[in-house]
Design a protein around this motif. Structure first.
Motif, PDB file in Angstrom:
ATOM      1  N   UNK A  81       0.835  -1.201   0.000  1.00  0.00           N
ATOM      2  CA  UNK A  81       0.000   0.000   0.000  1.00  0.00           C
ATOM      3  C   UNK A  81       0.874   1.257   0.000  1.00  0.00           C
ATOM      4  N   UNK A  82       0.374   2.353  -0.564  1.00  0.00           N
ATOM      5  CA  UNK A  82       1.194   3.576  -0.650  1.00  0.00           C
ATOM      6  C   UNK A  82       1.595   4.140   0.709  1.00  0.00           C
ATOM      7  N   UNK A  83       0.774   3.902   1.763  1.00  0.00           N
ATOM      8  CA  UNK A  83       1.099   4.508   3.059  1.00  0.00           C
ATOM      9  C   UNK A  83       2.342   3.906   3.707  1.00  0.00           C
ATOM     10  N   UNK A  84       2.837   2.768   3.204  1.00  0.00           N
ATOM     11  CA  UNK A  84       4.088   2.228   3.738  1.00  0.00           C
ATOM     12  C   UNK A  84       5.260   3.170   3.481  1.00  0.00           C
ATOM     13  N   UNK A  85       5.118   4.061   2.508  1.00  0.00           N
ATOM     14  CA  UNK A  85       6.212   4.971   2.171  1.00  0.00           C
ATOM     15  C   UNK A  85       6.319   6.143   3.138  1.00  0.00           C
ATOM     16  N   UNK A  86       5.269   6.390   3.945  1.00  0.00           N
ATOM     17  CA  UNK A  86       5.341   7.558   4.828  1.00  0.00           C
ATOM     18  C   UNK A  86       4.799   7.307   6.239  1.00  0.00           C
ATOM     19  N   UNK A  87       4.144   6.188   6.469  1.00  0.00           N
ATOM     20  CA  UNK A  87       3.492   5.967   7.757  1.00  0.00           C
ATOM     21  C   UNK A  87       4.358   5.166   8.727  1.00  0.00           C
ATOM     22  N   UNK A  88       5.455   4.588   8.242  1.00  0.00           N
ATOM     23  CA  UNK A  88       6.259   3.723   9.096  1.00  0.00           C
ATOM     24  C   UNK A  88       5.762   2.292   8.987  1.00  0.00           C
ATOM     25  N   UNK A  89       6.669   1.323   9.064  1.00  0.00           N
ATOM     26  CA  UNK A  89       6.286  -0.062   8.788  1.00  0.00           C
ATOM     27  C   UNK A  89       5.231  -0.590   9.757  1.00  0.00           C
ATOM     28  N   UNK A  90       5.481  -0.516  11.067  1.00  0.00           N
ATOM     29  CA  UNK A  90       4.550  -1.111  12.035  1.00  0.00           C
ATOM     30  C   UNK A  90       3.180  -0.448  11.961  1.00  0.00           C
ATOM     31  N   UNK A  91       3.174   0.889  11.836  1.00  0.00           N
ATOM     32  CA  UNK A  91       1.904   1.602  11.778  1.00  0.00           C
ATOM     33  C   UNK A  91       1.158   1.301  10.486  1.00  0.00           C
ATOM     34  N   UNK A  92       1.903   1.182   9.401  1.00  0.00           N
ATOM     35  CA  UNK A  92       1.289   0.814   8.117  1.00  0.00           C
ATOM     36  C   UNK A  92       0.687  -0.581   8.201  1.00  0.00           C
ATOM     37  N   UNK A  93       1.406  -1.488   8.843  1.00  0.00           N
ATOM     38  CA  UNK A  93       0.904  -2.854   8.987  1.00  0.00           C
ATOM     39  C   UNK A  93      -0.391  -2.864   9.791  1.00  0.00           C
ATOM     40  N   UNK A  94      -0.440  -2.070  10.851  1.00  0.00           N
ATOM     41  CA  UNK A  94      -1.666  -1.973  11.654  1.00  0.00           C
ATOM     42  C   UNK A  94      -2.822  -1.434  10.819  1.00  0.00           C
ATOM     43  N   UNK A  95      -2.524  -0.436   9.982  1.00  0.00           N
ATOM     44  CA  UNK A  95      -3.573   0.128   9.141  1.00  0.00           C
ATOM     45  C   UNK A  95      -4.031  -0.884   8.101  1.00  0.00           C
ATOM     46  N   UNK A  96      -3.096  -1.665   7.563  1.00  0.00           N
ATOM     47  CA  UNK A  96      -3.479  -2.663   6.559  1.00  0.00           C
ATOM     48  C   UNK A  96      -4.293  -3.789   7.192  1.00  0.00           C
ATOM     49  N   UNK A  97      -3.950  -4.183   8.420  1.00  0.00           N
ATOM     50  CA  UNK A  97      -4.779  -5.179   9.114  1.00  0.00           C
ATOM     51  C   UNK A  97      -6.220  -4.677   9.235  1.00  0.00           C
TER      52      UNK A  97
END
Length: 718
Positions: free
Chosen positions: A52-68
């Motif tokens: 997802x595009x938010x992995x480029x600016x949200x940080x890995x762990x936080x992006x993973x939480x958002x994708x879950x």
């Protein structure tokens, strides 16, 4: 070797599926998203992480939480609502799931969310001597606390961890149910026959797991060394992966190999790499005993596994392993790290025990762990717990408190202002922005929330076009124009608020826009939670930049270091007028930031909607673009001295956040590592100042004449 969380999920999924329940496990992967049914009968939804595009600016762990959160929401749309969702607290993977449930997202309503406590990173990082205030680790820990506080119910394998975390949720039960466990007898028989690399020619104490500080490996070896130096000839065998000791920046396993090289050479210490779980069986069965020496532990699979195979265990008091043993010298041996020399004493006693005593202890251990962790009993306990949670969720009234990580008691109002219930008063400070205000008004007009008034505060505009364009709004019954002498943005906002009729205020600058659902969502949330003072959202930039600003719920003490939101917030009028009016002394900017800190000092906190509902125009000549380092430091000076008590209360955490991450100016968002320059480097601003100073010097003026005289500027296309 499989991780503890993975083992738990697999065992739970198997036993629930076997009993006829419909179970779906959602996990990350590296390939395209798939949904498959396992041979045991449960489904596995495996999604492609980092896609997802938010992995480029949200940080890995936080992006993973958002994708879950996104994957679960999509699954609900396809398969319908589940009866219950269980997630872990570790790394805060459930934070957006819980956040959006509290933000009244339709798909998540009526689904109880259980948070299973495995051992949060805010505890493990502290024990492991890690730099826990560094971003993103600090924020991950704070979001783990949010998950714990926001859960509908809490489940924990050990009483030890439940007691350690109780301070976070003093009014909430933490249900303790030990982990389910089982090994196929066929696997035990097959793997027990396998040869291990080295025969055990002396009594062997086995440790398997990471060489992690928290696991007590270093302390264990110090105790063993005392006995080796006394002349006892025995072996410590370590099997597992290596980890870093953060303060030294070295790998613990490598340090052990160097420090204990003579004991490795003479066969008293053996160190092997991590191996698959079943391949551990011959190592466990051939050892004299297994030790779990952790200085902080939950309910370790290493102890369950060893006791299940009938092996005596030597365990520390600091964790669920002591609860498994329960009675020392009967089901294993318990020692206490807080008693000096206790580990060494108990290890020596174990090494001197007869084979018959050890065999009896191992047999007792097997019976004990089976009674605690067998699948049949565990399934009954978990089903009863889940059914109770589901039933309670149906009967509970709707929540009216939002689970802030750190909540401050709200002060009484100085004055109660009259308001028109549910009316939203939208305040637009206005100074010479005739070219953009129509766009701002149009975005408000498209709002799905229709019960509003617009108050344009004309702060002494001097531009003729900007003055004349206000005439277009004079006949609009929802728009009020207030003309005042120019006194700045802070004063204009205050004037607008003081003239507002609504129960709620919203601020928006005359060059910005909002998405049509923002006000409706914000007011719905404010009407739901009486401890929420204001609502805001993620911010999307446009015109001069296409970047974004990811915002989070107002958090103390982070807010004392860095602003957490733009000025778009929808706020209760009485909260703003009593506690949040903009200070005119913040003459260069940051007046909205000062307002949020002021509100927090009086117990008024805000919540972020994790959607791009605020649209911020980036203009080259805007006030925010004129900031420089000295101006920021001055404004922080003014701001911090406005709230000495608040800064004094959180001084230690503020100090550590600044030490770990540098000046807040260099912080992006707390889920991403600070971009603070390394010591010895200079920033772009500082470099520009230095270049200008040089060019204005006598030598610099000579250099410029030479530069232009020889037309070197054309060579560089300057």
């Amino acid at each position: 070797m499989e991780g503890g969380i993975g083992t738990y999920v697999e065992n739970c999924a198997k036993m629930f599926a076997k009993s006829g329940d419909d179970v779906t496990v959602i996990v990350r992967g590296n390939n395209n998203t798939t949904l498959q049914t396992t041979k045991e009968g449960y489904k596995v939804l495996r999604f492609k992480q980092c896609s997802k595009p938010y992995y480029s600016y949200l940080g890995y762990e936080n992006s993973l939480a958002y994708q879950y959160y996104e994957e679960i929401k999509d699954l609900i749309k396809i398969a319908g609502k589940p009866d219950i969702i269980e997630t872990q607290e570790y790394n805060a993977l459930g934070q957006y799931l819980i956040q959006n449930k509290y933000l009244l997202e339709k798909e998540l309503q009526d689904i109880p969310i259980v948070v299973h406590l495995h051992t949060p990173s805010f505890e493990t990082l502290r024990i492991n001597q890690f730099n826990r205030y560094e971003h993103p680790y600090y924020w991950i820990g704070e979001m783990e606390k949010f998950c714990i506080k926001g859960a509908d119910a809490l489940l924990c394998p050990s009483q030890f961890l439940a007691d350690k975390l109780k301070y976070l949720v003093p009014d909430k039960e933490i249900k303790v149910i030990n982990l389910p466990f089982s090994i196929e007898q066929e696997d035990i028989e097959n793997y027990s026959k396998k040869e291990i690399t080295q025969k055990q020619d002396k009594k062997t104490i086995l440790y398997f797991g990471r060489t992690e500080y928290r696991k007590g490996v270093l302390q264990m070896l110090k105790g063993a060394k005392e006995l080796w130096n006394k002349g006892l000839d025995f072996k410590i065998k370590i099997i597992g992966g290596d980890t870093i000791l953060d303060p030294k920046g070295t790998f613990i396993g490598e340090d052990i190999r160097h420090q204990y090289k003579e004991y490795i050479k003479n066969g008293n210490l053996e160190m092997l790499a991590s191996i698959p779980t079943l391949e551990l069986i011959p190592h466990i069965l051939s050892s004299t005993a297994v030790t779990i020496p952790s200085i902080y532990e939950n309910f370790p699979n290493t102890c369950i596994y060893s006791m299940w195979l009938g092996k005596p265990v030597l365990v520390s008091k600091s964790g669920g392993q002591a609860e498994m043993v329960n009675t020392s010298y009967e089901n294993g041996i318990i020692f206490d790290w807080e008693i000096e020399g206790d580990f060494t004493k108990k290890l020596e006693e174990l090494l001197n025990m007869s084979d018959e005593t050890l065999e009896k202890m191992g047999s007792n251990a097997k019976n004990r762990i089976y009674s605690l962790c067998n699948m049949e009993s565990n399934l009954k306990q978990r089903k009863a717990f889940f059914e109770k949670v589901i039933e309670t969720a149906k009967m509970q009234p709707v929540k009216n408190k939002f689970p802030f990580v750190e909540e401050i008691k709200k002060d009484n109002y100085i004055k109660e202002y009259s308001v028109e219930k549910d009316l939203l008063s939208i305040v637009i400070p206005y100074y010479n922005l005739g070219q953009t205000i129509s766009e701002t008004i149009l975005s408000i007009k498209k709002s799905t929330y229709k019960n509003y008034e617009i108050i344009i505060v004309n702060d002494g505009s001097t531009d003729k076009e900007s003055i004349s364009i206000l005439e277009e709004f004079k006949n609009d019954t929802q728009i009020k124009i207030i003309n005042i002498e120019n006194k700045g943005l802070a004063n204009a906002r205050n004037v607008g608020a003081e003239n507002a009729k609504g129960e709620f205020l919203a601020f928006i600058d005359a060059d910005d826009k909002i998405e049509e659902t923002f006000y409706e969502k914000a007011i719905k949330i404010l009407n739901q939670y009486d401890n929420v003072s204001y609502i805001y959202s993620w911010v999307q930039y446009f015109e001069g930049d296409n970047a974004n600003w990811i915002t989070f719920n107002t958090h103390i003490p982070y807010l004392l270091c860095a602003n957490m939101l733009a000025a778009f917030a929808v706020i209760r009028k009485n909260d703003f007028l009593n506690f949040g009016k903009n200070r005119v002394e913040m003459e260069y900017g940051m007046e909205d930031y000062d307002s949020w800190v002021s509100l927090a000092s009086h117990g008024c906190l805000g919540v972020s909607i994790p959607e791009y509902l605020n649209i911020y125009r980036v203009r080259k000549n805007s006030m925010a673009r004129q900031f420089n380092k000295k101006m920021r430091i001055y404004l922080y000076d003014v701001l911090s001295h406005n709230y000495p008590d608040l800064y004094a209360k959180y001084a230690v955490e503020v100090f550590m956040l600044l030490m770990a991450n540098g000046q807040p100016y260099y912080w992006n968002i707390p889920t991403v590592k600070s971009n603070q320059p390394e010591v010895g480097t200079i920033t772009y601003d500082e470099r520009v100042v230095q270049i200008r100073k040089f060019l204005n010097s006598r030598l610099g003026r000579i250099a410029k004449k030479i530069f232009y005289g020889f037309k070197i500027n054309k060579l560089f296309k300057l």
